[in-house]
Write a protein that holds these residues in place. Structure first.
Motif, mmCIF file in Angstrom:
data_model
loop_
_atom_site.group_PDB
_atom_site.id
_atom_site.type_symbol
_atom_site.label_atom_id
_atom_site.label_comp_id
_atom_site.label_asym_id
_atom_site.label_seq_id
_atom_site.Cartn_x
_atom_site.Cartn_y
_atom_site.Cartn_z
ATOM 1 N N SER A 55 0.828 -1.207 0.000
ATOM 2 C CA SER A 55 0.000 0.000 0.000
ATOM 3 C C SER A 55 0.868 1.266 0.000
ATOM 4 O O SER A 55 1.790 1.382 -0.795
ATOM 5 N N ASN A 56 0.618 2.196 0.933
ATOM 6 C CA ASN A 56 1.378 3.458 0.945
ATOM 7 C C ASN A 56 2.426 3.481 2.061
ATOM 8 O O ASN A 56 2.673 4.508 2.670
ATOM 9 N N MET A 98 -3.003 9.642 6.506
ATOM 10 C CA MET A 98 -2.470 8.711 5.489
ATOM 11 C C MET A 98 -2.707 7.260 5.896
ATOM 12 O O MET A 98 -2.726 6.369 5.062
ATOM 13 N N TYR A 99 -2.832 7.024 7.196
ATOM 14 C CA TYR A 99 -2.983 5.654 7.692
ATOM 15 C C TYR A 99 -4.287 5.009 7.233
ATOM 16 O O TYR A 99 -4.388 3.794 7.190
ATOM 17 N N GLY A 100 -5.287 5.840 6.936
ATOM 18 C CA GLY A 100 -6.585 5.308 6.501
ATOM 19 C C GLY A 100 -6.420 4.301 5.375
ATOM 20 O O GLY A 100 -6.985 3.209 5.404
ATOM 21 N N GLU A 101 -5.603 4.681 4.395
ATOM 22 C CA GLU A 101 -5.407 3.819 3.223
ATOM 23 C C GLU A 101 -4.731 2.507 3.612
ATOM 24 O O GLU A 101 -5.134 1.432 3.184
ATOM 25 N N TYR A 102 -3.707 2.605 4.460
ATOM 26 C CA TYR A 102 -2.959 1.407 4.870
ATOM 27 C C TYR A 102 -3.850 0.451 5.663
ATOM 28 O O TYR A 102 -3.873 -0.757 5.419
ATOM 29 N N LYS A 104 -7.128 0.283 5.707
ATOM 30 C CA LYS A 104 -8.199 -0.248 4.860
ATOM 31 C C LYS A 104 -7.686 -1.432 4.029
ATOM 32 O O LYS A 104 -8.403 -2.378 3.757
ATOM 33 N N ASN A 105 -6.412 -1.360 3.662
ATOM 34 C CA ASN A 105 -5.825 -2.357 2.772
ATOM 35 C C ASN A 105 -5.266 -3.575 3.518
ATOM 36 O O ASN A 105 -4.927 -4.586 2.906
ATOM 37 N N SER A 190 -9.438 5.985 10.844
ATOM 38 C CA SER A 190 -8.954 4.671 10.409
ATOM 39 C C SER A 190 -9.921 3.563 10.827
ATOM 40 O O SER A 190 -10.042 2.552 10.149
ATOM 41 N N ALA A 193 -12.356 3.515 8.178
ATOM 42 C CA ALA A 193 -11.791 2.822 7.010
ATOM 43 C C ALA A 193 -11.976 1.319 7.139
ATOM 44 O O ALA A 193 -12.325 0.635 6.177
#
Length: 304
Positions: A55-56, A98-102, A104-105, A190, A193
């Motif tokens: 992810s990011n 930014m942690y939302g993406e991580y 969620k993934n 998060s 997310a």
């Protein structure tokens, strides 16, 4: 002199941040970089898969290593002259979104590691090889990947403690309170997310049970309720087993499939929720019955 309580917590924040940056370095600069290098040779796993797994993480690592940790370090070195960390956290907390993406993934990433470890022995071997190194401390890649998911709740706990221990007149009180509020919002962000990820996961399972009919598959739909129902046939005074899925925008009237290969149900009728009316019937022969009438047609149904 004994160190003040709030300084002890600030030092704990700095120490755990240093250890955390080491963990992020391992994830980004060792696992991700080496798996990506192998993927480019085309022998282990597609590059896209490696990107999806991590992810990011590169942005997260960069943020902590180049901004958050140095700022905290600088502040702790200067603590005697300027005993505060609230302002530093307040300035940098918005970036934690930014942690939302991580987060969620995360589940998807763990699934991909498992699936590709089975599919590609060289991929599994490379991971096992890295895991044997001293820096991994006998822990698996999945274990290390969990660390960023747990980091924000950790900040929240430390900062709560810090705010509790601050003297009422402390110059850091205002900033620390605001920073805690912001970290709380990010943690909620998060969690949201994760909730959204679970909702989409559940929705996808429902779509599979319905045979993935393309005019029904839509990520914005929300499943409200589902369950078996009896359809009353007035012609021959009998009932037959049916199944309903109620979404925010449509009611799916389905027939259970006898041979469940692939889909579990066949959609017989799709009714728009807009303009739909439901009316209870007083029928002595068929108790618990009601009429559902919509633009498409009217159904006479009986609940259990």
């Amino acid at each position: 002199m004994q160190e003040s309580e709030e300084k002890k917590i600030a030092l704990e924040l700095l120490e755990t941040e240093q250890a955390y940056v080491n963990r992020l370095h391992l994830l980004d600069q060792v696992f991700y970089t080496e798996l990506m290098k192998e993927a480019k040779t085309g022998k282990t796993v597609p590059e896209e898969v490696v990107k999806m797994i991590f992810s990011n993480i590169s942005s997260i690592y960069q943020f902590h290593a180049e901004f958050f940790l140095p700022e905290l370090r600088k502040r702790m070195e200067d603590w005697n002259r300027n005993p505060r960390i609230g302002d530093v956290i307040l300035k940098l907390a918005p970036f934690l979104k930014m942690y939302g993406e991580y987060v969620k993934n995360f589940d998807k990433a763990v699934e991909l590691i498992t699936a590709w470890s089975e599919k590609s022995p060289p991929f599994q071997e490379l991971i096992a090889d890295i895991q044997k190194r001293k820096v991994c401390a006998n822990l698996t890649l999945q274990h290390h990947m969990l660390e960023p998911v747990q980091r924000i709740p950790r900040y929240e706990l430390l900062l709560k403690d810090y705010v509790r221990k601050l003297p009422p007149q402390s110059p850091d009180r205002g900033d620390a309170d605001k920073a805690l509020e912001m970290i709380f919002m990010v943690a909620k962000h998060s969690n949201a997310a994760i909730a959204e990820m679970e909702r989409l996961q559940n929705l996808w399972v429902v779509y599979q049970r319905l045979g993935l009919e393309d005019d029904i598959v839509d990520p914005s739909n929300e499943l409200i309720k589902e369950g078996p129902i009896q359809k009353i046939s007035t012609r021959n005074n009998s009932t037959s087993e049916k199944y309903l899925f109620l979404f925010n925008n449509m009611l799916l009237y389905c027939v259970p499939k006898v041979i469940q290969v692939g889909a579990e149900f066949q959609v017989h009728l799709r009714m728009d929720v807009e303009g739909m009316k439901v009316r209870e019937l007083k029928d002595t022969e068929f108790p618990h019955t009601f009429l559902v009438s919509g633009k498409q047609r009217t159904l006479e149904l009986q609940a259990r």
